[in-house]
Scaffold this motif. Sequence first.
Motif, PDB file in Angstrom:
ATOM      1  N   GLN A  58      -3.567  -0.361  -3.760  1.00 57.68           N
ATOM      2  CA  GLN A  58      -3.687  -1.717  -4.293  1.00 57.68           C
ATOM      3  C   GLN A  58      -3.354  -2.789  -3.271  1.00 57.68           C
ATOM      4  O   GLN A  58      -3.683  -3.954  -3.470  1.00 57.68           O
ATOM      5  N   ARG A  59      -2.700  -2.416  -2.180  1.00 57.47           N
ATOM      6  CA  ARG A  59      -2.263  -3.398  -1.182  1.00 57.47           C
ATOM      7  C   ARG A  59      -2.851  -3.090   0.184  1.00 57.47           C
ATOM      8  O   ARG A  59      -2.151  -2.656   1.107  1.00 57.47           O
ATOM      9  N   VAL A  77       0.906  -3.354   3.998  1.00 54.28           N
ATOM     10  CA  VAL A  77       1.603  -2.390   3.123  1.00 54.28           C
ATOM     11  C   VAL A  77       0.922  -1.034   3.174  1.00 54.28           C
ATOM     12  O   VAL A  77       1.573   0.007   3.324  1.00 54.28           O
ATOM     13  N   ASP A  78      -0.389  -1.038   3.055  1.00 49.53           N
ATOM     14  CA  ASP A  78      -1.149   0.208   3.114  1.00 49.53           C
ATOM     15  C   ASP A  78      -0.938   0.902   4.454  1.00 49.53           C
ATOM     16  O   ASP A  78      -0.735   2.122   4.519  1.00 49.53           O
ATOM     17  N   THR A  79      -0.976   0.153   5.530  1.00 44.72           N
ATOM     18  CA  THR A  79      -0.822   0.727   6.861  1.00 44.72           C
ATOM     19  C   THR A  79       0.547   1.366   7.037  1.00 44.72           C
ATOM     20  O   THR A  79       0.670   2.492   7.546  1.00 44.72           O
ATOM     21  N   VAL A  80       1.589   0.692   6.600  1.00 38.62           N
ATOM     22  CA  VAL A  80       2.949   1.222   6.754  1.00 38.62           C
ATOM     23  C   VAL A  80       3.125   2.509   5.954  1.00 38.62           C
ATOM     24  O   VAL A  80       3.641   3.516   6.460  1.00 38.62           O
ATOM     25  N   ILE A  81       2.674   2.499   4.701  1.00 40.80           N
ATOM     26  CA  ILE A  81       2.844   3.686   3.858  1.00 40.80           C
ATOM     27  C   ILE A  81       2.036   4.855   4.391  1.00 40.80           C
ATOM     28  O   ILE A  81       2.544   5.983   4.510  1.00 40.80           O
ATOM     29  N   MET A  82       0.796   4.621   4.749  1.00 37.10           N
ATOM     30  CA  MET A  82      -0.051   5.715   5.220  1.00 37.10           C
ATOM     31  C   MET A  82       0.388   6.250   6.574  1.00 37.10           C
ATOM     32  O   MET A  82       0.322   7.451   6.840  1.00 37.10           O
TER      33      MET A  82
END
Length: 279
Positions: free
Chosen positions: A98-99, A103-108
């Motif tokens: 969703q982000r 945010v997506d880059t950090v989590i992935m």
Amino acid sequence: MLDFVWAYPRLTCGTALLALLVLMSVLAPVLAPYDPLQNNPNATLLPPSGEHWLGTDLLGRDVWSRVLYGGKDTLYIAVLSGVSATVIGVILGLIAGQRPGAVDTVIMRAMESVLAFPSLILALAISFALGSSFTSILIAVTVSSIPRTAMLVRGEVRALANRKFVDSARVSGASSTRIMMRHELPNMTEIITVQVALDTGQAIFISASLAFLGLGLPPPAPNWGGLLKDGYVFLANAPLQCLAPGALIFLALLAFNLIGDGLRDYFDPRTLSRQRIRR
């Protein structure tokens, strides 16, 4: 009922096998003829007999009783860690999907960093750092299983992002949280359910491996991985001490993998179409 059994044999067999293992563990106080922690120096390394079905170990403890009691902790850790890994992975995957952006880059990137290590090696490192305890094993097994679920859910969220019902919810002013909880998550129930079964099977393998390598639950509490480690020394002279817990670990892994494959067949639209055609 019979139609369901014939239509989904893997799901049926896996569920029946898992139910049998759970019943053995839950009913261990009733089924076990001896106290699994009671030492008997006068009955060490006895061969299988009517009194001791699988013989006794180096301290004179009944192997059959210890195998029965050992399933409780093994299955409990596996189920708890499998469910925990799925819940955390689903949350991270929903947020990342969703982000898009930072945010997506950090989590992935964090998930990819975890995946860079083999699951068993990562679990070994975490368990060694935290020490041998129930909590450390639970954390080690859970952390090693989170990335697969997170990346799977994130991919599904991205695939659903351009679907018309999601666009309609977004245009109507629904918040990101509402879209995730009311529209996206219900459409991923099938893959999440399958992933729970597969993660739990993987958790059994990892937790048993940790115990076999000396980083499991501290003795004298029995668990299948620890019993496998203790019996390995006497494999030539008393093979059942090693083969019995090893066989139960194999059956538990087989049960969860059959359940995972069976659930995939159950939720597969092509399977449902074939069932309708047959009817």
